[in-house]
Write an enzyme that holds these catalytic residues in place. Structure first.
Site, PDB file in Angstrom:
ATOM      1  N   PHE A  91      15.718  14.839 -13.438  1.00 20.57           N
ATOM      2  CA  PHE A  91      14.317  15.328 -13.210  1.00 20.57           C
ATOM      3  C   PHE A  91      13.638  14.880 -14.169  1.00 20.57           C
ATOM      4  CE2 PHE A  91      17.000  18.619 -10.943  1.00 20.57           C
ATOM      5  CZ  PHE A  91      16.464  18.541  -9.778  1.00 20.57           C
TER       6      PHE A  91
ATOM      7  N   SER B 228       9.193  10.798  -5.130  1.00 17.06           N
ATOM      8  CA  SER B 228       8.003  11.684  -4.690  1.00 17.06           C
ATOM      9  C   SER B 228       7.420  11.165  -3.483  1.00 17.06           C
ATOM     10  CB  SER B 228       6.781  11.769  -5.626  1.00 17.06           C
ATOM     11  OG  SER B 228       5.690  12.129  -5.202  1.00 17.06           O
TER      12      SER B 228
ATOM     13  N   THR C 162       4.559  10.541  -3.254  1.00 14.67           N
ATOM     14  CA  THR C 162       3.396   9.802  -3.575  1.00 14.67           C
ATOM     15  C   THR C 162       3.494   8.189  -3.455  1.00 14.67           C
ATOM     16  OG1 THR C 162       1.779   9.601  -5.379  1.00 14.67           O
ATOM     17  CG2 THR C 162       4.289   9.340  -6.015  1.00 14.67           C
TER      18      THR C 162
ATOM     19  N   TYR D 252       1.242   7.628 -12.771  1.00 16.58           N
ATOM     20  CA  TYR D 252       2.445   8.543 -12.331  1.00 16.58           C
ATOM     21  C   TYR D 252       3.144   7.876 -11.038  1.00 16.58           C
ATOM     22  CZ  TYR D 252       4.955  12.202 -10.280  1.00 16.58           C
ATOM     23  OH  TYR D 252       5.885  12.988  -9.525  1.00 16.58           O
TER      24      TYR D 252
ATOM     25  N   LYS E 103       7.040   6.304 -10.441  1.00 17.81           N
ATOM     26  CA  LYS E 103       8.212   6.646  -9.403  1.00 17.81           C
ATOM     27  C   LYS E 103       8.574   5.368  -8.337  1.00 17.81           C
ATOM     28  CE  LYS E 103       8.380  10.820 -10.165  1.00 17.81           C
ATOM     29  NZ  LYS E 103       9.794  11.223 -10.829  1.00 17.81           N
TER      30      LYS E 103
ATOM     31  N   ARG F 148     -11.534  15.063  -3.804  1.00 17.77           N
ATOM     32  CA  ARG F 148     -10.863  14.449  -4.996  1.00 17.77           C
ATOM     33  C   ARG F 148     -10.572  13.307  -4.622  1.00 17.77           C
ATOM     34  NH1 ARG F 148      -5.721  17.849  -7.209  1.00 17.77           N
ATOM     35  NH2 ARG F 148      -4.827  16.878  -5.368  1.00 17.77           N
TER      36      ARG F 148
HETATM   37  P1  NAD Z   1       8.859  19.991 -14.880  1.00 15.12           P
HETATM   38  O1  NAD Z   1       7.715  19.469 -16.033  1.00 15.12           O
HETATM   39  O2  NAD Z   1       8.595  21.546 -14.772  1.00 15.12           O
HETATM   40  O3  NAD Z   1      10.037  19.558 -15.280  1.00 15.12           O
HETATM   41  C1  NAD Z   1      10.493  18.266 -16.038  1.00 15.12           C
HETATM   42  C2  NAD Z   1      11.251  18.599 -17.073  1.00 15.12           C
HETATM   43  O4  NAD Z   1      11.563  17.452 -17.870  1.00 15.12           O
HETATM   44  C3  NAD Z   1      10.720  19.505 -18.154  1.00 15.12           C
HETATM   45  O5  NAD Z   1      11.334  20.533 -18.441  1.00 15.12           O
HETATM   46  C4  NAD Z   1      10.483  18.563 -19.202  1.00 15.12           C
HETATM   47  O6  NAD Z   1      10.419  19.447 -20.526  1.00 15.12           O
HETATM   48  C5  NAD Z   1      11.573  17.617 -19.397  1.00 15.12           C
HETATM   49  N1  NAD Z   1      11.233  16.406 -19.883  1.00 15.12           N
HETATM   50  C6  NAD Z   1      10.364  15.506 -19.705  1.00 15.12           C
HETATM   51  N2  NAD Z   1      10.460  14.265 -20.321  1.00 15.12           N
HETATM   52  C7  NAD Z   1      11.569  14.419 -20.839  1.00 15.12           C
HETATM   53  C8  NAD Z   1      12.466  13.630 -21.693  1.00 15.12           C
HETATM   54  N3  NAD Z   1      11.853  12.304 -21.882  1.00 15.12           N
HETATM   55  N4  NAD Z   1      13.622  13.905 -22.153  1.00 15.12           N
HETATM   56  C9  NAD Z   1      14.197  15.095 -21.731  1.00 15.12           C
HETATM   57  N5  NAD Z   1      13.513  16.143 -21.113  1.00 15.12           N
HETATM   58  C10 NAD Z   1      12.350  15.891 -20.494  1.00 15.12           C
HETATM   59  O7  NAD Z   1       8.626  19.333 -13.544  1.00 15.12           O
HETATM   60  P2  NAD Z   1       8.910  19.536 -11.977  1.00 15.12           P
HETATM   61  O8  NAD Z   1       8.006  19.908 -11.178  1.00 15.12           O
HETATM   62  O9  NAD Z   1      10.352  20.292 -12.170  1.00 15.12           O
HETATM   63  O10 NAD Z   1       9.510  18.196 -11.739  1.00 15.12           O
HETATM   64  C11 NAD Z   1      10.684  17.411 -11.839  1.00 15.12           C
HETATM   65  C12 NAD Z   1      10.589  16.249 -11.315  1.00 15.12           C
HETATM   66  O11 NAD Z   1      10.313  16.052  -9.824  1.00 15.12           O
HETATM   67  C13 NAD Z   1       9.926  15.043 -12.063  1.00 15.12           C
HETATM   68  O12 NAD Z   1      10.584  14.059 -12.169  1.00 15.12           O
HETATM   69  C14 NAD Z   1       8.766  14.921 -11.276  1.00 15.12           C
HETATM   70  O13 NAD Z   1       7.968  13.945 -11.315  1.00 15.12           O
HETATM   71  C15 NAD Z   1       9.192  14.997  -9.801  1.00 15.12           C
HETATM   72  N6  NAD Z   1       8.539  15.704  -8.940  1.00 15.12           N
HETATM   73  C16 NAD Z   1       7.675  16.846  -8.977  1.00 15.12           C
HETATM   74  C17 NAD Z   1       7.083  16.889  -7.881  1.00 15.12           C
HETATM   75  C18 NAD Z   1       6.135  18.420  -7.915  1.00 15.12           C
HETATM   76  O14 NAD Z   1       5.162  18.780  -7.531  1.00 15.12           O
HETATM   77  N7  NAD Z   1       6.607  19.462  -8.943  1.00 15.12           N
HETATM   78  C19 NAD Z   1       6.719  16.259  -6.709  1.00 15.12           C
HETATM   79  C20 NAD Z   1       7.362  15.157  -6.742  1.00 15.12           C
HETATM   80  C21 NAD Z   1       8.200  14.635  -7.721  1.00 15.12           C
HETATM   81  C1  UD1 Z   2      -0.689  15.712  -6.167  1.00 11.67           C
HETATM   82  C2  UD1 Z   2      -0.603  14.344  -6.405  1.00 11.67           C
HETATM   83  C3  UD1 Z   2       0.908  13.748  -6.237  1.00 11.67           C
HETATM   84  C4  UD1 Z   2       1.905  14.435  -6.576  1.00 11.67           C
HETATM   85  C5  UD1 Z   2       1.754  15.981  -6.280  1.00 11.67           C
HETATM   86  C6  UD1 Z   2       2.767  16.747  -6.761  1.00 11.67           C
HETATM   87  C7  UD1 Z   2      -3.067  13.625  -6.688  1.00 11.67           C
HETATM   88  C8  UD1 Z   2      -3.938  12.742  -5.958  1.00 11.67           C
HETATM   89  N1  UD1 Z   2      -1.527  13.704  -6.134  1.00 11.67           N
HETATM   90  O1  UD1 Z   2      -0.442  15.857  -4.706  1.00 11.67           O
HETATM   91  O2  UD1 Z   2       0.814  12.445  -6.609  1.00 11.67           O
HETATM   92  O3  UD1 Z   2       3.009  13.937  -6.183  1.00 11.67           O
HETATM   93  O4  UD1 Z   2       0.410  16.508  -6.643  1.00 11.67           O
HETATM   94  O5  UD1 Z   2       2.489  17.104  -8.243  1.00 11.67           O
HETATM   95  O6  UD1 Z   2      -3.129  14.325  -7.659  1.00 11.67           O
HETATM   96  N2  UD1 Z   2      -6.648  20.967  -3.635  1.00 11.67           N
HETATM   97  C9  UD1 Z   2      -7.824  21.816  -3.448  1.00 11.67           C
HETATM   98  N3  UD1 Z   2      -8.232  22.246  -4.695  1.00 11.67           N
HETATM   99  C10 UD1 Z   2      -7.550  22.187  -5.971  1.00 11.67           C
HETATM  100  C11 UD1 Z   2      -6.558  21.616  -5.896  1.00 11.67           C
HETATM  101  C12 UD1 Z   2      -5.801  21.066  -4.870  1.00 11.67           C
HETATM  102  O7  UD1 Z   2      -8.457  21.888  -2.421  1.00 11.67           O
HETATM  103  O8  UD1 Z   2      -7.974  22.925  -6.947  1.00 11.67           O
HETATM  104  C13 UD1 Z   2      -6.083  20.467  -2.539  1.00 11.67           C
HETATM  105  C14 UD1 Z   2      -5.895  18.818  -2.450  1.00 11.67           C
HETATM  106  O9  UD1 Z   2      -7.426  18.174  -2.082  1.00 11.67           O
HETATM  107  C15 UD1 Z   2      -4.781  18.555  -1.611  1.00 11.67           C
HETATM  108  C16 UD1 Z   2      -3.968  20.141  -1.536  1.00 11.67           C
HETATM  109  O10 UD1 Z   2      -5.043  21.086  -1.941  1.00 11.67           O
HETATM  110  O11 UD1 Z   2      -5.510  18.509  -0.176  1.00 11.67           O
HETATM  111  C17 UD1 Z   2      -2.744  19.869  -2.432  1.00 11.67           C
HETATM  112  O12 UD1 Z   2      -3.115  19.486  -3.511  1.00 11.67           O
HETATM  113  P1  UD1 Z   2      -2.079  19.195  -4.875  1.00 11.67           P
HETATM  114  O13 UD1 Z   2      -1.562  20.478  -5.034  1.00 11.67           O
HETATM  115  O14 UD1 Z   2      -2.877  18.590  -6.119  1.00 11.67           O
HETATM  116  O15 UD1 Z   2      -1.190  18.041  -4.099  1.00 11.67           O
HETATM  117  P2  UD1 Z   2      -1.348  16.552  -3.667  1.00 11.67           P
HETATM  118  O16 UD1 Z   2      -2.629  16.256  -3.760  1.00 11.67           O
HETATM  119  O17 UD1 Z   2      -0.541  16.616  -2.262  1.00 11.67           O
END
Ligand code: NAD
Ligand code: UD1
Length: 332
Positions: free
Chosen positions: A80, A124, A126, A148, A152, A291
């Site tokens: 993660f 993701s 994304t 970002y 990925k 956005r």
């Molecule tokens: P998060 O930031 O809560 O967790 C990531 C953790 O990694 C944190 O605890 C941070 O301290 C640690 N970390 C970062 N860089 C590090 C390093 N170099 N060495 C050791 N630890 C490190 O994020 P999350 O939401 O739990 O996301 C986890 C993973 O899932 C990430 O790779 C993120 O990109 C991916 N992801 C998250 C989402 C989302 O919306 N939350 C969506 C798609 C993918």
């Molecule tokens: C965003 C990231 C995506 C990432 C994901 C999880 C962008 C362009 N995309 O996705 O790469 O994987 O977060 O971290 O940043 N919205 C509002 N008002 C706000 C915030 C969001 O209207 O203040 C809307 C957005 O336009 C979207 C939806 O809510 O339609 C979800 O937004 P968000 O939670 O930021 O996720 P993603 O845009 O899907």
């Protein structure tokens, strides 16, 4: 069975550690606490009775990783650790490429040295970029529009190449849709530092009065109510998906790419309305500009996850809103 969880004190990682313990695994966490707190470990213990073994280290630090692998017989890694804020990645590309790409390279190098061949990776939605039409299926072309997303996209390619060169490898590339919600105990969840970028954390800040008003980014999309549609998935369902992926890797070699979503799209206004109704709170909001970089609609095809992993999300949007707010209220 010992499982190394990089980023295990983070939002998704901490929920996954709980599920690992529940399923009889022994999680070992490595996290440099750049975006989480060590106090999460005590909360994990409160939930499942086990205080996980923890290393405060950076995954880019090869020596530190070697120490972890030499001290523990690690069977698989759930990776993660990484930086995840899209906007920040545009401003600080070097940090993102260095942390996410270099961290994964170092991790894979040390895994190879210690004969650890199983990895579950946090990818993701994304990577589906801006040119596909939902529902997204795993074989659609991938691309990225910001640093970002590029990390990925590249990490997926790196892991595929590493697996191609080593037929003993088992890799799961899990493409998460929009994780929200929190553990039902209210002990684990997400409350980011600073002003949140993502929808659910922003809604919570408005609901508890820390921010005045949510701006809905556009209501002129080609969607049922004009606002952006996403596939929100409860973080506990998502965590369970990692257990299914681990089990799959125990029985299969090669690379599995799979979506973890619900397959259901909800608009911004659907989320706001559900949050207000379920929690009995008001979320002030106004319509603003789109956005940059946003797409109209993003949701998963869930067929492959069901078929190959036997996994599907169970919790609905109301439960996501309830648990998210419960976490905020309990941690104010
Ligand atoms: P998060 O930031 O809560 O967790 C990531 C953790 O990694 C944190 O605890 C941070 O301290 C640690 N970390 C970062 N860089 C590090 C390093 N170099 N060495 C050791 N630890 C490190 O994020 P999350 O939401 O739990 O996301 C986890 C993973 O899932 C990430 O790779 C993120 O990109 C991916 N992801 C998250 C989402 C989302 O919306 N939350 C969506 C798609 C993918
Ligand atoms: C965003 C990231 C995506 C990432 C994901 C999880 C962008 C362009 N995309 O996705 O790469 O994987 O977060 O971290 O940043 N919205 C509002 N008002 C706000 C915030 C969001 O209207 O203040 C809307 C957005 O336009 C979207 C939806 O809510 O339609 C979800 O937004 P968000 O939670 O930021 O996720 P993603 O845009 O899907």
């Amino acid at each position: 069975m010992k499982i190394l969880v990089t980023g295990g004190t983070g939002y998704i990682g901490s929920h996954t550690v709980v599920e690992l313990v529940k399923n009889g695994y022994e999680p070992i966490i490595v996290d440099n606490l750049i975006n989480s707190k060590e106090s999460v470990l005590g909360k994990i213990e409160q939930i499942c009775g086990v205080y996980p073994k923890f290393y405060n280290a950076d995954v880019c630090d090869e020596e530190a990783l070697e120490k972890i692998f030499s001290e523990n017989e690690i069977e698989a890694v759930i990776h993660f650790a990484g930086l995840k804020a899209v906007g920040e990645s545009v401003a600080k590309p070097l940090e993102y490429y260095s942390n996410n790409i270099f961290g994964t390279l170092v991790l894979c190098k040390v895994m190879k040295k210690y004969g650890c061949n199983r990895i579950v990776f946090s990818s993701s939605a994304t990577v589906y970029g801006m040119n596909n039409t939902a529902p997204y299926t795993e074989e659609m072309p991938t691309s990225a529009t910001n640093p970002y997303g590029q990390t990925k996209f590249m990490q997926e390619i790196m892991l595929k190449d590493i697996a191609y060169a080593n037929p003993e490898m088992s890799v799961a590339l899990l493409r998460y849709f929009n994780p929200i919600g929190a553990h039902e105990s209210g002990l684990l969840g997400e409350d980011p530092n600073g002003i949140p970028n993502n929808l659910m954390p922003y809604i919570c800040r408005v609901a508890d009065g820390r921010l005045a008003c949510l701006t809905v980014y556009g209501n002129d999309y080609d969607t049922p109510d004009g606002t952006g549609v996403r596939d929100y998935i409860h973080v506990v369902d998502l965590a369970e998906g990692h257990i299914s992926a681990l089990k799959y890797l125990e029985a299969n070699k090669g690379v599995l790419t799979v979506n973890l979503g619900t397959g259901k799209g909800s608009s911004v206004l659907d989320v706001v309305n559900a949050f207000e109704r379920v929690n009995g709170v008001k979320v002030n909001h106004k319509i603003g500009e789109r956005r940059p970089g946003d797409i109209a609609t993003c949701y998963a095809s869930t067929d492959k996850a069901k078929e190959v992993l036997g996994w599907e999300a169970k919790l609905n949007l109301d439960e996501m809103c309830r648990d998210n707010w419960n976490f905020i209220v309990k941690n104010r």
